[in-house]
Write a protein that holds these residues in place. Structure first.
Motif, PDB file in Angstrom:
ATOM      1  N   LYS A   1       0.714  -1.090   0.161  1.00 17.73           N
ATOM      2  CA  LYS A   1       0.236  -0.071   0.122  1.00 17.73           C
ATOM      3  C   LYS A   1       0.599   0.977   0.207  1.00 17.73           C
ATOM      4  O   LYS A   1       1.894   1.382   0.610  1.00 17.73           O
ATOM      5  CB  LYS A   1      -1.175   0.490   1.301  1.00 17.73           C
ATOM      6  CG  LYS A   1      -1.843   1.011   1.446  1.00 17.73           C
ATOM      7  CD  LYS A   1      -2.819   0.292   2.597  1.00 17.73           C
ATOM      8  CE  LYS A   1      -4.011   1.859   2.499  1.00 17.73           C
ATOM      9  NZ  LYS A   1      -4.675   1.406   4.189  1.00 17.73           N
ATOM     10  N   VAL A   2       0.720   2.449  -1.252  1.00 22.04           N
ATOM     11  CA  VAL A   2       1.390   3.227  -1.243  1.00 22.04           C
ATOM     12  C   VAL A   2       1.148   4.964  -1.005  1.00 22.04           C
ATOM     13  O   VAL A   2      -0.514   4.370  -1.193  1.00 22.04           O
ATOM     14  CB  VAL A   2       2.126   3.180  -1.967  1.00 22.04           C
ATOM     15  CG1 VAL A   2       3.179   1.794  -2.550  1.00 22.04           C
ATOM     16  CG2 VAL A   2       1.085   3.433  -3.197  1.00 22.04           C
ATOM     17  N   GLY A   3       1.593   5.858  -0.222  1.00 24.09           N
ATOM     18  CA  GLY A   3       1.138   7.573  -0.851  1.00 24.09           C
ATOM     19  C   GLY A   3       0.593   7.862  -2.034  1.00 24.09           C
ATOM     20  O   GLY A   3       1.754   7.455  -3.190  1.00 24.09           O
ATOM     21  N   ALA A   4      -0.303   8.531  -1.697  1.00 17.81           N
ATOM     22  CA  ALA A   4      -0.743   9.809  -3.196  1.00 17.81           C
ATOM     23  C   ALA A   4       0.043   9.676  -2.960  1.00 17.81           C
ATOM     24  O   ALA A   4       0.474  10.249  -4.489  1.00 17.81           O
ATOM     25  CB  ALA A   4      -1.595  10.495  -2.654  1.00 17.81           C
ATOM     26  N   GLU A   5       1.905   9.816  -2.591  1.00 19.23           N
ATOM     27  CA  GLU A   5       3.151  10.558  -3.484  1.00 19.23           C
ATOM     28  C   GLU A   5       3.654   9.921  -4.544  1.00 19.23           C
ATOM     29  O   GLU A   5       4.179  10.619  -5.394  1.00 19.23           O
ATOM     30  CB  GLU A   5       3.289  11.495  -2.670  1.00 19.23           C
ATOM     31  CG  GLU A   5       4.009  10.055  -1.869  1.00 19.23           C
ATOM     32  CD  GLU A   5       3.963   9.300  -0.874  1.00 19.23           C
ATOM     33  OE1 GLU A   5       2.668   9.944  -0.400  1.00 19.23           O
ATOM     34  OE2 GLU A   5       4.420   8.215  -0.794  1.00 19.23           O
ATOM     35  N   ARG A   6       2.915   8.755  -5.166  1.00 17.15           N
ATOM     36  CA  ARG A   6       3.527   8.042  -6.294  1.00 17.15           C
ATOM     37  C   ARG A   6       2.610   7.855  -6.782  1.00 17.15           C
ATOM     38  O   ARG A   6       3.085   6.851  -7.810  1.00 17.15           O
ATOM     39  CB  ARG A   6       3.953   6.506  -4.856  1.00 17.15           C
ATOM     40  CG  ARG A   6       5.058   6.785  -4.018  1.00 17.15           C
ATOM     41  CD  ARG A   6       5.334   5.415  -3.501  1.00 17.15           C
ATOM     42  NE  ARG A   6       6.337   4.401  -4.519  1.00 17.15           N
ATOM     43  CZ  ARG A   6       6.370   3.666  -4.302  1.00 17.15           C
ATOM     44  NH1 ARG A   6       7.169   2.492  -3.219  1.00 17.15           N
ATOM     45  NH2 ARG A   6       6.770   2.743  -5.588  1.00 17.15           N
TER      46      ARG A   6
ATOM     47  N   TYR B   1      -6.965  11.134  -9.755  1.00 15.32           N
ATOM     48  CA  TYR B   1      -7.076   9.350  -8.595  1.00 15.32           C
ATOM     49  C   TYR B   1      -6.518  10.169  -7.612  1.00 15.32           C
ATOM     50  O   TYR B   1      -6.706   9.795  -6.468  1.00 15.32           O
ATOM     51  CB  TYR B   1      -4.976   9.116  -9.320  1.00 15.32           C
ATOM     52  CG  TYR B   1      -5.775   7.455 -10.218  1.00 15.32           C
ATOM     53  CD1 TYR B   1      -6.426   6.642  -9.970  1.00 15.32           C
ATOM     54  CD2 TYR B   1      -4.429   7.161 -10.518  1.00 15.32           C
ATOM     55  CE1 TYR B   1      -6.972   5.908 -11.024  1.00 15.32           C
ATOM     56  CE2 TYR B   1      -4.416   5.576 -11.516  1.00 15.32           C
ATOM     57  CZ  TYR B   1      -5.479   5.385 -11.748  1.00 15.32           C
ATOM     58  OH  TYR B   1      -5.757   4.430 -12.389  1.00 15.32           O
ATOM     59  N   ALA B   2      -5.950  11.440  -7.763  1.00 15.32           N
ATOM     60  CA  ALA B   2      -5.558  12.414  -7.003  1.00 15.32           C
ATOM     61  C   ALA B   2      -6.886  13.130  -5.623  1.00 15.32           C
ATOM     62  O   ALA B   2      -6.618  12.749  -4.370  1.00 15.32           O
ATOM     63  CB  ALA B   2      -5.272  13.683  -7.372  1.00 15.32           C
ATOM     64  N   ASP B   3      -8.168  13.332  -5.868  1.00 11.98           N
ATOM     65  CA  ASP B   3      -8.991  13.034  -6.147  1.00 11.98           C
ATOM     66  C   ASP B   3      -9.468  12.523  -5.130  1.00 11.98           C
ATOM     67  O   ASP B   3     -10.058  12.440  -3.689  1.00 11.98           O
ATOM     68  CB  ASP B   3      -9.796  13.613  -7.237  1.00 11.98           C
ATOM     69  CG  ASP B   3     -11.369  14.980  -5.905  1.00 11.98           C
ATOM     70  OD1 ASP B   3     -10.377  14.973  -5.123  1.00 11.98           O
ATOM     71  OD2 ASP B   3     -12.039  14.884  -6.460  1.00 11.98           O
ATOM     72  N   TRP B   4      -9.367  11.120  -5.395  1.00 12.33           N
ATOM     73  CA  TRP B   4     -10.334   9.839  -5.002  1.00 12.33           C
ATOM     74  C   TRP B   4      -9.557   9.823  -3.432  1.00 12.33           C
ATOM     75  O   TRP B   4      -9.559   9.386  -2.798  1.00 12.33           O
ATOM     76  CB  TRP B   4     -10.387   8.596  -5.683  1.00 12.33           C
ATOM     77  CG  TRP B   4     -11.275   8.874  -6.595  1.00 12.33           C
ATOM     78  CD1 TRP B   4     -12.986   9.220  -6.573  1.00 12.33           C
ATOM     79  CD2 TRP B   4     -10.985   8.508  -8.295  1.00 12.33           C
ATOM     80  NE1 TRP B   4     -12.594   9.192  -7.687  1.00 12.33           N
ATOM     81  CE2 TRP B   4     -13.086   8.287  -8.609  1.00 12.33           C
ATOM     82  CE3 TRP B   4     -10.332   7.308  -9.018  1.00 12.33           C
ATOM     83  CZ2 TRP B   4     -13.279   7.845  -9.897  1.00 12.33           C
ATOM     84  CZ3 TRP B   4     -10.201   7.263  -9.911  1.00 12.33           C
ATOM     85  CH2 TRP B   4     -11.936   7.515 -10.500  1.00 12.33           C
TER      86      TRP B   4
ATOM     87  N   PHE C   1      -8.002   3.697  -1.493  1.00 12.64           N
ATOM     88  CA  PHE C   1      -6.025   3.946  -1.340  1.00 12.64           C
ATOM     89  C   PHE C   1      -5.577   3.127  -2.856  1.00 12.64           C
ATOM     90  O   PHE C   1      -5.986   2.723  -3.558  1.00 12.64           O
ATOM     91  CB  PHE C   1      -5.350   2.232  -0.025  1.00 12.64           C
ATOM     92  CG  PHE C   1      -6.422   0.844  -0.434  1.00 12.64           C
ATOM     93  CD1 PHE C   1      -6.070  -0.043  -1.218  1.00 12.64           C
ATOM     94  CD2 PHE C   1      -7.621   1.200   0.285  1.00 12.64           C
ATOM     95  CE1 PHE C   1      -7.300  -1.271  -1.308  1.00 12.64           C
ATOM     96  CE2 PHE C   1      -8.645  -0.363  -0.206  1.00 12.64           C
ATOM     97  CZ  PHE C   1      -8.344  -1.430  -0.790  1.00 12.64           C
ATOM     98  N   VAL C   2      -4.589   3.228  -2.646  1.00 11.84           N
ATOM     99  CA  VAL C   2      -3.543   2.350  -3.871  1.00 11.84           C
ATOM    100  C   VAL C   2      -3.223   1.348  -3.228  1.00 11.84           C
ATOM    101  O   VAL C   2      -1.628   1.555  -2.278  1.00 11.84           O
ATOM    102  CB  VAL C   2      -3.119   3.390  -4.691  1.00 11.84           C
ATOM    103  CG1 VAL C   2      -1.955   4.112  -4.067  1.00 11.84           C
ATOM    104  CG2 VAL C   2      -2.315   2.739  -5.730  1.00 11.84           C
ATOM    105  N   LEU C   3      -2.959  -0.116  -4.252  1.00 11.57           N
ATOM    106  CA  LEU C   3      -1.863  -0.629  -3.935  1.00 11.57           C
ATOM    107  C   LEU C   3      -1.044  -0.360  -5.190  1.00 11.57           C
ATOM    108  O   LEU C   3      -1.311  -1.011  -6.157  1.00 11.57           O
ATOM    109  CB  LEU C   3      -2.785  -2.530  -3.552  1.00 11.57           C
ATOM    110  CG  LEU C   3      -3.655  -1.747  -2.485  1.00 11.57           C
ATOM    111  CD1 LEU C   3      -4.348  -3.646  -2.713  1.00 11.57           C
ATOM    112  CD2 LEU C   3      -3.306  -2.155  -1.137  1.00 11.57           C
TER     113      LEU C   3
END
Ligand SMILES: CC(C)(COP(=O)(O)OP(=O)(O)OC[C@H]1O[C@@H](n2cnc3c(N)ncnc32)[C@H](O)[C@@H]1OP(=O)(O)O)[C@@H](O)C(=O)NCCC(=O)NCCS
Length: 169
Positions: free
Chosen positions: A8-13, A54-57, A64-66
């Protein structure tokens, strides 16, 4: 496939997802339903628009993004957004989830990564006590539909898209 980790990574990626989004869009173009006068966008036109979504969601705390990551590089990803409140026509929890994207790079498809990403999606949702997941699938993407049906999902709302008819008067 064994050395690929699901993280699981942060939106910065999200910038790292550009090639995988473009691969997904390329696949979508290959199964495009051929809507009259509504062609798919080019990959370069599509990515900045998708990136903004993506940034908004991902601003929602339970979204989350995996990444399926091999040697610190994503070779697949799943991105989930959260809807509130409950769906008004079906009995759902107050928060429910939507899989906005699932993509594995073309050379890694069919090796179990998509299934591993989905298993981790379910784990994350269980941890947030979210019980329903909606998945939009292009009607002509038969292999993807088969993939989701195998995991227990069924077609629900069918969205039609067309041009507003011109005036006949
Ligand atoms: C759909 C996708 C994410 C599945 O990931 P994967 O790692 O290939 O999937 P797995 O190896 O865990 O499972 C394989 C199953 O996925 C399904 N599948 C869907 N599209 C596939 C593809 N292009 N190649 C291989 N399998 C695919 C098949 O049902 C396959 O089962 P089968 O071999 O018995 O036919 C991946 O194939 C992909 O990125 N496809 C193109 C983009 C796409 O359609 N994304 C879904 C948009 S809603």
């Amino acid at each position: 496939v064994d050395e690929v980790r699901i993280v699981k990574v942060g939106a910065e990626r999200i910038d790292e997802l550009e090639p995988l989004w473009k691969a997904l869009q390329e696949h979508h173009r290959s199964v495009d339903p051929g809507l009259p006068a509504i062609p798919p966008r080019t990959a370069d036109d599509s990515w900045p628009r998708r990136r903004a979504k993506y940034a908004d969601w991902l601003q929602h705390p339970d979204a989350f993004v995996l990444f399926a990551e091999a040697a610190a590089r994503p070779v697949g990803y799943a991105l989930v957004s959260i809807h509130e409140p409950a769906d008004d026509t079906h009995v759902t929890g107050e928060r429910w989830a939507e899989l906005q994207s699932l993509s594995v790079e073309p050379t890694s498809r069919g090796g179990g990564l998509g299934t591993r990403l989905m298993e981790r999606v379910y784990e994350e949702l269980r941890a947030s006590r979210i019980e329903e997941l909606a998945i939009g699938v292009i009607a002509t993407n038969e292999r993807a539909m088969h993939f989701y049906e195998r995991q227990g999902f069924r077609p629900w709302v069918v969205t039609t898209l067309g041009k507003v008819p011109e005036s006949t008067t």
